[in-house]
Design an enzyme around this catalytic site. Sequence first.
Site, PDB file in Angstrom:
ATOM      1  N   GLU A   1      69.989  40.436  22.186  1.00  0.00           N
ATOM      2  CA  GLU A   1      71.487  41.968  21.050  1.00  0.00           C
ATOM      3  C   GLU A   1      72.118  41.413  20.774  1.00  0.00           C
ATOM      4  O   GLU A   1      73.173  40.983  21.230  1.00  0.00           O
ATOM      5  CB  GLU A   1      71.424  42.936  22.437  1.00  0.00           C
ATOM      6  CG  GLU A   1      72.119  43.807  21.745  1.00  0.00           C
ATOM      7  CD  GLU A   1      72.660  45.007  22.347  1.00  0.00           C
ATOM      8  OE1 GLU A   1      72.731  44.454  23.887  1.00  0.00           O
ATOM      9  OE2 GLU A   1      72.301  46.238  22.690  1.00  0.00           O
TER      10      GLU A   1
ATOM     11  N   CYS B   1      73.279  50.482  21.069  1.00  0.00           N
ATOM     12  CA  CYS B   1      72.375  50.368  22.333  1.00  0.00           C
ATOM     13  C   CYS B   1      71.317  50.500  21.429  1.00  0.00           C
ATOM     14  O   CYS B   1      70.157  49.898  21.528  1.00  0.00           O
ATOM     15  CB  CYS B   1      72.502  50.719  23.306  1.00  0.00           C
ATOM     16  SG  CYS B   1      72.562  52.775  22.706  1.00  0.00           S
TER      17      CYS B   1
ATOM     18  N   LYS C   1      85.753  55.069  33.884  1.00  0.00           N
ATOM     19  CA  LYS C   1      86.757  53.410  33.811  1.00  0.00           C
ATOM     20  C   LYS C   1      85.811  53.083  32.372  1.00  0.00           C
ATOM     21  O   LYS C   1      84.558  52.704  32.306  1.00  0.00           O
ATOM     22  CB  LYS C   1      86.473  52.454  34.521  1.00  0.00           C
ATOM     23  CG  LYS C   1      87.281  51.786  33.613  1.00  0.00           C
ATOM     24  CD  LYS C   1      87.157  50.014  34.779  1.00  0.00           C
ATOM     25  CE  LYS C   1      85.887  49.391  33.150  1.00  0.00           C
ATOM     26  NZ  LYS C   1      86.641  49.219  32.070  1.00  0.00           N
TER      27      LYS C   1
ATOM     28  N   GLU D   1      71.993  52.709  31.711  1.00  0.00           N
ATOM     29  CA  GLU D   1      71.512  53.094  30.551  1.00  0.00           C
ATOM     30  C   GLU D   1      72.597  50.925  30.070  1.00  0.00           C
ATOM     31  O   GLU D   1      73.576  51.192  29.286  1.00  0.00           O
ATOM     32  CB  GLU D   1      72.664  53.420  29.926  1.00  0.00           C
ATOM     33  CG  GLU D   1      72.252  54.623  30.443  1.00  0.00           C
ATOM     34  CD  GLU D   1      71.157  55.553  29.761  1.00  0.00           C
ATOM     35  OE1 GLU D   1      70.300  55.116  29.284  1.00  0.00           O
ATOM     36  OE2 GLU D   1      70.145  56.266  30.906  1.00  0.00           O
TER      37      GLU D   1
HETATM   38  P1  NAD Z   1      79.934  45.535  28.600  1.00  0.00           P
HETATM   39  O1  NAD Z   1      78.852  45.861  29.696  1.00  0.00           O
HETATM   40  O2  NAD Z   1      80.554  44.606  28.227  1.00  0.00           O
HETATM   41  O3  NAD Z   1      81.213  46.930  29.233  1.00  0.00           O
HETATM   42  C1  NAD Z   1      80.791  47.922  29.712  1.00  0.00           C
HETATM   43  C2  NAD Z   1      81.827  49.018  30.250  1.00  0.00           C
HETATM   44  O4  NAD Z   1      81.678  47.863  31.832  1.00  0.00           O
HETATM   45  C3  NAD Z   1      83.461  48.103  30.348  1.00  0.00           C
HETATM   46  O5  NAD Z   1      83.345  49.129  30.388  1.00  0.00           O
HETATM   47  C4  NAD Z   1      83.676  47.121  31.115  1.00  0.00           C
HETATM   48  O6  NAD Z   1      84.632  46.868  31.269  1.00  0.00           O
HETATM   49  C5  NAD Z   1      82.875  47.675  32.026  1.00  0.00           C
HETATM   50  N1  NAD Z   1      82.398  46.002  32.966  1.00  0.00           N
HETATM   51  C6  NAD Z   1      81.838  45.044  33.006  1.00  0.00           C
HETATM   52  N2  NAD Z   1      81.669  44.148  33.855  1.00  0.00           N
HETATM   53  C7  NAD Z   1      81.997  45.356  34.569  1.00  0.00           C
HETATM   54  C8  NAD Z   1      81.760  44.748  35.971  1.00  0.00           C
HETATM   55  N3  NAD Z   1      81.247  43.496  36.492  1.00  0.00           N
HETATM   56  N4  NAD Z   1      81.566  45.314  36.999  1.00  0.00           N
HETATM   57  C9  NAD Z   1      82.054  46.816  36.658  1.00  0.00           C
HETATM   58  N5  NAD Z   1      82.156  46.715  35.686  1.00  0.00           N
HETATM   59  C10 NAD Z   1      81.960  46.139  34.019  1.00  0.00           C
HETATM   60  O7  NAD Z   1      79.093  46.354  27.066  1.00  0.00           O
HETATM   61  P2  NAD Z   1      80.337  46.394  25.826  1.00  0.00           P
HETATM   62  O8  NAD Z   1      80.171  45.219  25.082  1.00  0.00           O
HETATM   63  O9  NAD Z   1      81.409  47.063  25.793  1.00  0.00           O
HETATM   64  O10 NAD Z   1      79.225  47.291  25.168  1.00  0.00           O
HETATM   65  C11 NAD Z   1      77.984  46.416  24.605  1.00  0.00           C
HETATM   66  C12 NAD Z   1      76.745  46.744  25.062  1.00  0.00           C
HETATM   67  O11 NAD Z   1      76.811  48.171  25.040  1.00  0.00           O
HETATM   68  C13 NAD Z   1      75.969  46.081  24.412  1.00  0.00           C
HETATM   69  O12 NAD Z   1      75.078  45.866  25.418  1.00  0.00           O
HETATM   70  C14 NAD Z   1      74.575  47.799  24.101  1.00  0.00           C
HETATM   71  O13 NAD Z   1      73.369  47.706  23.906  1.00  0.00           O
HETATM   72  C15 NAD Z   1      74.785  48.585  25.850  1.00  0.00           C
HETATM   73  N6  NAD Z   1      75.364  50.220  25.164  1.00  0.00           N
HETATM   74  C16 NAD Z   1      74.271  50.752  26.100  1.00  0.00           C
HETATM   75  C17 NAD Z   1      74.283  52.470  25.769  1.00  0.00           C
HETATM   76  C18 NAD Z   1      72.704  53.178  26.513  1.00  0.00           C
HETATM   77  O14 NAD Z   1      72.834  54.684  26.294  1.00  0.00           O
HETATM   78  N7  NAD Z   1      71.884  52.267  26.927  1.00  0.00           N
HETATM   79  C19 NAD Z   1      75.089  53.158  25.048  1.00  0.00           C
HETATM   80  C20 NAD Z   1      75.654  51.878  24.183  1.00  0.00           C
HETATM   81  C21 NAD Z   1      75.842  50.969  24.497  1.00  0.00           C
END
Ligand code: NAD
Length: 495
Positions: A388, A287, A178, A253
């Site tokens: 962040e 990230c 997803k 992650e």
């Molecule tokens: P987000 O958490 O809003 O969304 C990430 C994914 O999770 C999306 O597909 C979203 O639809 C899904 N999601 C959100 N809530 C959910 C729930 N309750 N149940 C199931 N799925 C859910 O993050 P974002 O805004 O898309 O991305 C940015 C974040 O990702 C930043 O905090 C960044 O640091 C992090 N990130 C981490 C890494 C890593 O490898 N550590 C890499 C890239 C991005």
Amino acid sequence: MIKVLDYPMRIGGEACPAATGEWIDTAYPFTRKTWARIPRGTAVDAAAAVGAAVQAFERPDWAGLTPSARGKLLHRLADLFEARAEEFARLEVMDNGKRITEMLGQMRRIPDWYRYFAGLADKVEGAVLSNENQAVLNITRPAPLGVVVCITPWNSPLLLAAYKLAPALAAGCTVVLKPSEFTSVSSVVFADLFAEAGFPPGVVNVVTGYGDEIGAALVSDPRIAKVSFTGGDVGGRAVYKLAAEHFHEVALELGGKSPNIVFPDADLDNAANGVLAGIFAATGQTCIAGSRLLVHRDIHDDLVERIVSKSKGIRMGDPLDAATQMAPVATEAQYQKILEYIDIAKAEGATCVLGGKAGQGAECGDGLFIEPTIFTGVTNDMRIAREEVFGPILSVIPFDSEDEAITIANDTDYGLAAGLWTQDLSRAVRLSERLKTGTVWVNIYRAVSYTSPFGGIKQSGIGRENGKKAIEEFFAPKSIWFNTAPTVANPFEMT
Ligand code: NAD
């Protein structure tokens, strides 16, 4: 008038709209105009996708493959992907607005992930274990976990999917992917390559929609074995709680607030380039952004001057133009959030020495641009140093000694990565040990590879991706006992 294209989900090898028939618009961040629609999947679609993955996991056309045969399929997939890298790069730029040069660079590296884990597929071995009873033979065999739900964020959709899918498929699991509701198109199109490579239907399914709708439904499905999530800490926490209800395995992650630490003995020009790469190269939307610059007071002014002067020349513009150096941010919500953090930093007393506002020149069009922004006079207790931002905002914090640098660096809820800039080898070794992060880069920043474990500690997450051991995360060792003794003792008769 742009023709808006529909990109249905892929479940069990079929293209599917959402059961409700609803769609979500996808806009190009440079023009803010809708160019595509993806289905707004809900629990019904989640159940169908998990069902397809469960069936595929059991069917002999997948379960009966040898590990080497799975490796061959992954090699074929890598070849097909390589041939279409440019197309995927353009789709991701249209979705998340990142620079074409950055996305092309990512797409050209993605086949390496699939090839690396293809090669590992037939190298995971069980063991023959010693046993005090010589008549007993006890072995372990690696058994694939089952259905893995992979959830990805918007910043690097296909690269982060590769971190998960390559080892999961090499291990023999099946997958429901997803992607973010903002950047689903590339993942949906990618799903078709699996059929072309010869993967049986249902081994890889891609569903789309909101995290708290279809995402939560996937994680709550009792039939899945594991959730591999990359995203922010709010989503990560929600996923962790839902997964706990069913005792699913979880890998998280999450975000970071990574320090880039510069000592007076560093090559300052190299350090300045490393700092820029860490915070402005992907508009700060990574990230591992080096969002805190910790600089020794003796070189503070010199380094800041170099960074400001290099940053002034950064060219903003259309992300599809290869000459663009800094792209817009991906979403309206993210744009507003970054502007709010700029106001917060100013109100907290930090000094804005560059940028500090939306990009409004003609080259920015209608895009969601934020100027490269640098704050000096930041202290580590300010929100701009602790939270962040996920945007092009650099906080500069001075220090006077190694101990102070380490104290500030480790004084954070996160623990993803850190950069060290020094020519002193013993200092580099000493301090890399003391930094509480999953990754430390010395005289380099933002390097990642399929060969090297990646992940965080504290609020940056749980588990590691990449590297040889990543494939083991998708197996459960099964312990099998064989009795070779001719008789089995009666348990009620003492010998
Ligand atoms: P987000 O958490 O809003 O969304 C990430 C994914 O999770 C999306 O597909 C979203 O639809 C899904 N999601 C959100 N809530 C959910 C729930 N309750 N149940 C199931 N799925 C859910 O993050 P974002 O805004 O898309 O991305 C940015 C974040 O990702 C930043 O905090 C960044 O640091 C992090 N990130 C981490 C890494 C890593 O490898 N550590 C890499 C890239 C991005």
